[in-house]
Design a protein around this motif. Structure first.
Motif, short mmCIF file in Angstrom:
data_model
loop_
_atom_site.label_atom_id
_atom_site.label_comp_id
_atom_site.label_asym_id
_atom_site.label_seq_id
_atom_site.Cartn_x
_atom_site.Cartn_y
_atom_site.Cartn_z
N GLN A 54 0.86 -1.19 0.02
CA GLN A 54 -0.07 0.05 0.04
C GLN A 54 0.84 1.37 0.01
O GLN A 54 2.12 1.10 0.50
CB GLN A 54 -0.83 0.00 1.26
CG GLN A 54 -1.98 -0.94 1.33
CD GLN A 54 -3.11 -0.81 0.10
OE1 GLN A 54 -3.25 0.19 -0.20
NE2 GLN A 54 -3.46 -1.91 -0.60
N VAL A 55 0.42 2.14 -0.62
CA VAL A 55 1.01 3.78 -0.60
C VAL A 55 0.17 4.52 0.07
O VAL A 55 -1.20 4.62 -0.12
CB VAL A 55 1.28 3.81 -1.93
CG1 VAL A 55 1.88 5.38 -1.96
CG2 VAL A 55 2.29 2.88 -2.70
N GLN A 56 0.59 5.62 0.95
CA GLN A 56 -0.28 6.61 1.30
C GLN A 56 0.39 7.92 0.92
O GLN A 56 1.61 8.15 0.86
CB GLN A 56 -0.01 6.65 3.02
CG GLN A 56 -0.65 5.33 3.90
CD GLN A 56 0.32 4.18 3.58
OE1 GLN A 56 1.44 4.36 3.73
NE2 GLN A 56 -0.14 2.87 3.26
N LEU A 57 -0.58 8.78 0.56
CA LEU A 57 -0.18 10.30 -0.05
C LEU A 57 -0.98 11.20 0.78
O LEU A 57 -2.06 11.13 1.09
CB LEU A 57 -0.80 10.41 -1.40
CG LEU A 57 -0.34 9.24 -2.38
CD1 LEU A 57 -1.00 9.44 -3.74
CD2 LEU A 57 1.26 9.15 -2.77
N VAL A 58 -0.17 12.06 1.32
CA VAL A 58 -0.67 13.30 2.06
C VAL A 58 -0.45 14.58 1.42
O VAL A 58 0.99 14.99 1.41
CB VAL A 58 -0.09 13.41 3.40
CG1 VAL A 58 -0.81 14.31 4.32
CG2 VAL A 58 -0.58 12.08 4.15
N GLU A 59 -1.22 15.42 1.13
CA GLU A 59 -0.96 16.42 0.17
C GLU A 59 -0.77 17.65 1.43
O GLU A 59 -1.53 17.77 2.34
CB GLU A 59 -2.02 16.79 -0.78
CG GLU A 59 -2.06 16.01 -1.89
CD GLU A 59 -3.41 15.05 -1.46
OE1 GLU A 59 -3.60 14.68 -2.57
OE2 GLU A 59 -3.57 14.82 -0.31
N SER A 60 -0.17 18.86 1.12
CA SER A 60 -0.18 20.07 1.70
C SER A 60 0.19 21.26 0.89
O SER A 60 0.81 21.35 -0.37
CB SER A 60 0.83 20.01 3.04
OG SER A 60 2.26 19.87 2.58
N GLY A 61 0.23 22.49 1.55
CA GLY A 61 0.52 23.66 0.99
C GLY A 61 -0.47 24.44 0.26
O GLY A 61 -0.19 25.49 -0.13
N GLY A 62 -1.71 24.04 0.12
CA GLY A 62 -2.58 24.84 -0.32
C GLY A 62 -2.93 26.24 0.50
O GLY A 62 -2.50 26.32 1.48
N GLY A 63 -4.03 27.05 -0.04
CA GLY A 63 -4.06 28.16 0.68
C GLY A 63 -4.78 29.24 -0.20
O GLY A 63 -5.14 28.77 -1.38
N LEU A 64 -5.02 30.44 0.40
CA LEU A 64 -5.62 31.49 -0.35
C LEU A 64 -4.56 32.33 -0.95
O LEU A 64 -3.65 32.68 -0.11
CB LEU A 64 -6.64 32.20 0.43
CG LEU A 64 -7.25 33.46 -0.09
CD1 LEU A 64 -8.21 33.30 -1.40
CD2 LEU A 64 -8.11 34.14 0.97
N VAL A 65 -4.68 32.63 -2.19
CA VAL A 65 -3.60 33.75 -2.61
C VAL A 65 -4.31 34.51 -3.74
O VAL A 65 -5.35 34.22 -4.53
CB VAL A 65 -2.52 32.70 -3.50
CG1 VAL A 65 -2.99 31.90 -4.66
CG2 VAL A 65 -1.48 33.64 -4.05
N GLN A 66 -3.86 35.68 -4.09
CA GLN A 66 -4.27 36.46 -4.93
C GLN A 66 -3.81 35.96 -6.55
O GLN A 66 -2.77 35.53 -6.62
CB GLN A 66 -3.86 37.89 -4.69
CG GLN A 66 -4.62 38.50 -3.52
CD GLN A 66 -4.28 40.08 -3.22
OE1 GLN A 66 -3.03 40.50 -3.62
NE2 GLN A 66 -5.15 40.93 -2.72
N ALA A 123 4.29 7.69 1.35
CA ALA A 123 4.75 6.53 2.34
C ALA A 123 4.18 5.13 2.01
O ALA A 123 3.27 5.05 1.06
CB ALA A 123 4.36 7.05 3.70
N GLY A 124 4.74 4.27 2.50
CA GLY A 124 4.40 2.98 1.93
C GLY A 124 5.50 2.32 1.31
O GLY A 124 6.69 2.52 1.24
N ARG A 125 4.94 1.41 0.09
CA ARG A 125 5.53 0.78 -0.62
C ARG A 125 5.96 1.65 -1.83
O ARG A 125 5.36 1.41 -3.03
CB ARG A 125 4.95 -0.39 -1.25
CG ARG A 125 4.69 -1.59 -0.11
CD ARG A 125 4.07 -2.77 -0.84
NE ARG A 125 4.89 -3.31 -1.92
CZ ARG A 125 4.59 -4.24 -2.90
NH1 ARG A 125 3.44 -4.72 -2.64
NH2 ARG A 125 5.45 -4.72 -3.76
N THR A 126 6.87 2.55 -1.69
CA THR A 126 7.10 3.56 -2.69
C THR A 126 7.72 3.04 -3.88
O THR A 126 7.71 3.65 -4.97
CB THR A 126 7.90 4.67 -2.12
OG1 THR A 126 9.06 4.03 -1.66
CG2 THR A 126 7.24 5.54 -0.92
N SER A 127 8.55 2.05 -3.82
CA SER A 127 9.37 1.06 -4.78
C SER A 127 8.29 0.85 -5.82
O SER A 127 8.83 0.52 -7.01
CB SER A 127 10.30 0.30 -4.27
OG SER A 127 9.29 -0.72 -3.67
#
Length: 127
Positions: A1-13, A25-29
């Motif tokens: 299994q593979v786990q994906l976690v996004e970040s960095g979004g927000g409000l911008v002009q 994370a996980g079985r990245t290979s």
């Protein structure tokens, strides 16, 4: 299994920049390609950019060409999307996706080409 976690979004002009990150994370290979997709309210999820995990080759949807840059750091298991010159029409929930070799077919721009998905990070661009 593979786990994906996004970040960095927000409000911008409009005209501003954001950098999205996706921790893998996980079985990245087992992963050979990774992509970013986005989904705006009332619209279908659409392809944004793709990168080969080993080759580093990239491809972009026309909407992001010249403005977005996808990159990966295999040592740190991170996928990124640098977004510049943002427009209100870029407002959407952005998803990180990963695929294994047994999934889908080239050019890997459809949702069905990917096995693994993150929960998404919201990007809002104000005019």
């Amino acid at each position: 299994q593979v786990q994906l976690v996004e970040s960095g979004g927000g409000l911008v002009q409009a005209g501003g920049s954001l950098r999205l990150s996706c921790e893998v994370a996980g079985r990245t290979s087992s992963i050979n390609f990774m992509s970013w997709f986005r989904q705006a309210p009332g619209k279908e999820r659409e392809f944004v950019a793709r990168i080969g995990r080993f080759s580093g080759t990239t491809d972009y949807a026309d909407s992001g060409k010249g403005r977005f840059i996808i990159s990966r750091d295999n040592a740190n298991n991170t996928l990124s999307l640098q977004m510049n010159s943002l427009k209100p029409e870029d407002t959407a929930l952005y998803y990180c996706a990963a695929r294994t070799p047994d999934r889908g077919s080239w050019p890997y721009t459809r949702e069905s080409d990917y096995n693994y998905w993150g929960q998404g990070t919201q990007v809002t661009v104000s005019s």
